[in-house]
Design an enzyme around this catalytic site. Structure first.
Site, PDB file in Angstrom:
ATOM      1  N   SER A  47      -0.233  -4.513  -8.693  1.00 10.86           N
ATOM      2  CA  SER A  47       0.097  -5.077  -7.757  1.00 10.86           C
ATOM      3  C   SER A  47       1.302  -4.253  -7.064  1.00 10.86           C
ATOM      4  CB  SER A  47       0.621  -6.548  -7.826  1.00 10.86           C
ATOM      5  OG  SER A  47       1.579  -6.695  -8.981  1.00 10.86           O
ATOM      6  N   LYS A  48       1.913  -3.406  -7.735  1.00 15.09           N
ATOM      7  CA  LYS A  48       3.266  -2.661  -7.565  1.00 15.09           C
ATOM      8  C   LYS A  48       2.951  -1.507  -6.734  1.00 15.09           C
ATOM      9  CE  LYS A  48       5.758  -5.184 -10.103  1.00 15.09           C
ATOM     10  NZ  LYS A  48       6.869  -6.065  -9.665  1.00 15.09           N
ATOM     11  N   ASP A  49       1.726  -1.329  -6.243  1.00 17.10           N
ATOM     12  CA  ASP A  49       1.442  -0.247  -5.357  1.00 17.10           C
ATOM     13  C   ASP A  49       1.638  -1.029  -3.932  1.00 17.10           C
ATOM     14  OD1 ASP A  49       0.061   1.186  -7.154  1.00 17.10           O
ATOM     15  OD2 ASP A  49      -1.999   1.012  -6.256  1.00 17.10           O
ATOM     16  N   ALA A  52       5.608  -0.399  -3.681  1.00 19.18           N
ATOM     17  CA  ALA A  52       5.986   0.993  -3.587  1.00 19.18           C
ATOM     18  C   ALA A  52       5.906   1.571  -2.096  1.00 19.18           C
ATOM     19  CB  ALA A  52       5.481   1.830  -4.446  1.00 19.18           C
TER      20      ALA A  52
END
Ligand SMILES: Cc1ncc(COP(=O)(O)O)c(C=O)c1O
Length: 346
Positions: A47-49, A52
């Site tokens: 999910s961190k895409d 970022a």
């Protein structure tokens, strides 16, 4: 005749719009309908895409980032990987201060994506000069033209999920979602998603998942930071030893705590029962669903969305290693050691 090439321009175009998949076996005995949002389908496998890309593009839009500038962050691995990926495509340097609790696989992966990595001790206080927060802050002060993502204290983290994860879940369920179960680390995922969902329907129950050894649940209940809640635990990315401003405690209805051991076994169970290879915190989120089902939180009309934050391949030397599980004492009387599935042909 000219052929039309069906290609994405780069990896960034694949971020978000992750699938929602019905859970069938693991939830068989529970009342209600259960769906997993599989964030491991993002190109950076978590999910961190989303954060970022959103934070970096906002910095570009505001003219803060120039080509060749340096992006700095603290991370348990996933955010670092996503920032490194976005940095490669957009032409930035990437420096990451990571916790020593992060798996070797994760650290090697960050290096593979061209990031410069500083490994900092996990079990020191957040204000200790050796903590990854303090190391990142120092680097930011020392490097001219650097941008510090600061995911725990950056409202854009929460906004990224308000703009993407929330609307996706609302549309994928046709507005029928009744419960959201999501891990809380920075709190960006649960807060942003919940804020959007509650705006559509304030009755949607928002349930945060926390770790034993973290302050979040107690803080949510009392609005007091209790250092006595803090002790070392194994799971990465879940819970916290500080109160992140990226977490909006007002949109979360309740928190559920899960143990390292139950979360690890449940991650393995998801993979084996649903054929969905997920990370440690997905096990935590699913474990919370199990506990809630036992407490009678759901009924036949419930449409429960649980977020699986990342892909299982990042945990080969942890929850998917029998040796690691044994070393943690996770094969005990409740969970007997799994049968030996490997046959060595001599
Ligand atoms: C594997 C994993 N799961 C869950 C989370 C929690 O997500 P959030 O930080 O949005 O609360 C993180 C965050 O670091 C993570 O790395």
């Amino acid at each position: 005749m000219e052929q039309k090439i069906k290609a994405y321009n780069n990896m960034l175009e694949l971020i978000g719009n992750t699938p929602l998949i019905k859970l069938n076996t693991i939830t068989e005995s529970f009342e209600g309908n259960f769906y997993a949002k599989i964030e491991g389908f993002n190109p950076g496998h978590s999910s961190k895409d989303r954060i970022a890309l959103h934070i970096i593009e906002e910095a570009e839009r505001k003219g803060i980032l120039k080509p060749g500038d340096t992006i700095i962050e603290t991370t348990s691995g996933n955010t670092g990987f996503s920032i490194a990926m976005v940095s490669i495509i957009k032409g930035y340097e990437c420096i990451l201060a990571v916790s020593s609790k992060s798996s070797k696989d994760k650290i090697d992966m960050l290096r593979a994506m061209g990031a410069k990595v500083y490994v900092c001790p996990a079990h020191v206080k957040a204000d200790d000069p050796r903590s990854y927060y303090e190391v990142a802050k120092r680097m930011h002060q020392e490097i001219e033209g650097s941008v510090y993502i600061n995911q725990y204290f950056n409202e854009l983290n929460t906004n990224a999920h308000y703009r993407t994860t929330g609307p996706e879940i609302w549309n994928q369920t046709g507005g029928a979602v009744t419960h959201l179960v999501a891990c809380s680390g920075t709190g960006g995922t649960i807060s942003g998603t919940a804020r959007f969902l509650k705006e559509q329907n304030p009755d949607i129950r928002i349930i945060g998942v926390d770790a034993y050894g973290s302050v979040l649940k107690k803080y949510h209940e009392t609005r007091e930071f209790d250092p006595k809640e803090i002790y070392p635990y194994r799971i990465e990315g879940l819970g916290k030893n500080l109160i992140p401003t990226a977490t909006d405690f007002d949109v979360i209805d309740t928190f559920v705590k899960v143990t390292d051991e139950e979360a690890a076994h449940t991650a393995r169970e998801i993979s084996r029962s649903e054929g969905c290879f997920v990370g440690y915190t997905s096990g935590a989120a699913m474990q919370a669903v199990k506990q809630l089902a036992e407490e009678g939180e759901f009924d036949a009309n419930s449409k429960v969305v649980v977020i699986f934050p990342d892909h299982g391949s990042r945990y080969m030397s942890k929850v998917y290693s029998d040796d690691w599980m044994r070393e943690q004492g996770f094969f005990d009387t409740v969970h007997s050691e799994i049968e030996e599935d490997i046959q060595y042909v001599k």
